[in-house]
Design a protein around this motif. Structure first.
Motif, PDB file in Angstrom:
ATOM      1  N   ASP A  33       0.830  -1.210   0.000  1.00 33.02           N
ATOM      2  CA  ASP A  33       0.000   0.000   0.000  1.00 33.02           C
ATOM      3  C   ASP A  33       0.863   1.258   0.000  1.00 33.02           C
ATOM      4  O   ASP A  33       0.559   2.242  -0.676  1.00 33.02           O
ATOM      5  N   ARG A  34       1.948   1.229   0.762  1.00 32.57           N
ATOM      6  CA  ARG A  34       2.849   2.381   0.787  1.00 32.57           C
ATOM      7  C   ARG A  34       3.548   2.568  -0.560  1.00 32.57           C
ATOM      8  O   ARG A  34       3.767   3.697  -1.006  1.00 32.57           O
ATOM      9  N   LEU A  35       3.890   1.450  -1.195  1.00 32.64           N
ATOM     10  CA  LEU A  35       4.555   1.534  -2.488  1.00 32.64           C
ATOM     11  C   LEU A  35       3.605   2.061  -3.559  1.00 32.64           C
ATOM     12  O   LEU A  35       4.004   2.838  -4.434  1.00 32.64           O
ATOM     13  N   LEU A  36       2.347   1.677  -3.475  1.00 32.45           N
ATOM     14  CA  LEU A  36       1.354   2.195  -4.429  1.00 32.45           C
ATOM     15  C   LEU A  36       1.222   3.710  -4.308  1.00 32.45           C
ATOM     16  O   LEU A  36       0.955   4.396  -5.305  1.00 32.45           O
ATOM     17  N   GLU A  37       1.424   4.243  -3.098  1.00 29.99           N
ATOM     18  CA  GLU A  37       1.351   5.695  -2.911  1.00 29.99           C
ATOM     19  C   GLU A  37       2.471   6.417  -3.667  1.00 29.99           C
ATOM     20  O   GLU A  37       2.324   7.586  -4.035  1.00 29.99           O
ATOM     21  N   ARG A  38       3.585   5.731  -3.910  1.00 31.17           N
ATOM     22  CA  ARG A  38       4.694   6.353  -4.636  1.00 31.17           C
ATOM     23  C   ARG A  38       4.348   6.615  -6.105  1.00 31.17           C
ATOM     24  O   ARG A  38       5.076   7.349  -6.783  1.00 31.17           O
ATOM     25  N   LEU A  39       3.286   6.038  -6.579  1.00 27.25           N
ATOM     26  CA  LEU A  39       2.866   6.301  -7.955  1.00 27.25           C
ATOM     27  C   LEU A  39       2.431   7.754  -8.145  1.00 27.25           C
ATOM     28  O   LEU A  39       2.273   8.210  -9.285  1.00 27.25           O
ATOM     29  N   GLU A  40       2.236   8.476  -7.043  1.00 24.06           N
ATOM     30  CA  GLU A  40       1.909   9.900  -7.145  1.00 24.06           C
ATOM     31  C   GLU A  40       3.042  10.680  -7.807  1.00 24.06           C
ATOM     32  O   GLU A  40       2.831  11.773  -8.328  1.00 24.06           O
ATOM     33  N   TYR A  41       4.258  10.118  -7.778  1.00 23.26           N
ATOM     34  CA  TYR A  41       5.392  10.802  -8.399  1.00 23.26           C
ATOM     35  C   TYR A  41       5.397  10.635  -9.917  1.00 23.26           C
ATOM     36  O   TYR A  41       6.214  11.251 -10.599  1.00 23.26           O
TER      37      TYR A  41
END
Length: 288
Positions: A33-41
């Motif tokens: 879930d935390r890694l999916l948040e990095r897609l904001e970049y």
């Protein structure tokens, strides 16, 4: 450098764990879930997204939901894991069984490459990241997570009391991960390290969970065959020194990273040396 891993053992272990993985993957889901948040970049509109080491496909489904116009490829070394994925009928996932070190994809054919807690099972990071670089388009986005060298240090220490054989896989230092990304030519790499501590009533519960996840010892130097009862009891007893507030801790160091593939023409350090590629329209010369 990490010790060599046994790829066949990894394939077998995760294949056997396909039916039990999801019910035990609490930490894996949190990191995912935390890694999916990095897609904001990433601000692009990808045509193809690749999930390397997809397991039962939870992240692949999330990627399909996020990038509705993209083809999402779920790739894993263990075929039984892929069989757990529900491909869907409106926007089906493409399921591929393959080794991450030899991706069956064309050069510069992927816009986003996502990999959650898979990289730690591959000992040759330069080869792996060069392959990631190969399939990513210029400016393509890479985001990954992997376990760092301090992962399961309590269990490793306990087994060291029992004998001299490796019982816990060794994982890379964050510096090794960063250096491998840079040497592969990735731009603007950002790396973070977090520590998670899971607790257990006893060491046997931890070892049972690792087996249910497929996260067993993949060190090619490991002792083959069954572990003797005496050595097992010594390891369990040695783990007790870490008991605190009535429970046993298990530490996981999680390294997360993201970076961008360089523009066309930037040299790539392949196995045969440096390789430079250019769009055809940029080549100049006489024709004969």
């Amino acid at each position: 450098m990490t010790p060599p891993f046994d790829a066949q053992q990894i394939r077998r272990a995760f294949g056997r764990a396909a039916d039990t993985y999801s019910q035990h993957a609490v930490l894996q889901r949190e990191v995912e879930d935390r890694l999916l948040e990095r897609l904001e970049y990433y601000s692009g509109k990808p045509a193809r997204v690749l999930d390397v080491g997809c397991g039962p496909g939870r992240a692949s489904a999330a990627l399909r939901q996020r990038f509705t116009a993209a083809q999402v490829i779920a790739l894993d070394l263990a075929l039984p894991m892929l069989r757990r994925i529900k491909p869907g009928w409106r926007r089906p996932l493409t399921r591929v069984c393959a080794d991450a070190r030899a991706l069956p994809l064309a050069d510069a054919s992927v816009d986003v490459l996502f990999s959650n807690l898979c990289v730690q099972w591959i000992d040759d990071l330069p080869v792996l990241f060069d392959e990631f670089r190969r399939v990513l388009k210029p400016g393509g986005y890479l985001t990954l997570s992997t376990f760092g060298q301090d992962t399961l240090h309590e269990l490793r220490t306990a087994w060291a009391v029992a004998d001299d054989a490796p019982h816990v896989s060794a994982f890379a230092h964050i510096v090794q991960v960063g250096d491998a990304l840079t040497n592969a030519g990735f731009r603007d790499p950002v790396l973070d390290a977090d520590r998670f501590t899971l607790t257990y009533a006893n060491a046997a519960d931890l070892m049972h969970e690792l087996k249910a996840l497929g996260a067993t010892n993949a060190d090619a130097r490991r002792t083959r065959g069954l572990t003797g009862k005496s050595r097992y009891r010594h390891a369990v007893a040695a783990y007790e020194r870490f008991r605190h507030d009535g429970v046993l801790p298990a530490t996981y160091e999680v390294i997360s990273a993201h970076a961008f593939a360089p523009e066309a023409g930037h040299p790539r350090r392949g196995r045969a040396g440096e390789i430079a590629s250019f769009p055809v329209e940029k080549l100049r010369g006489s024709r004969r």
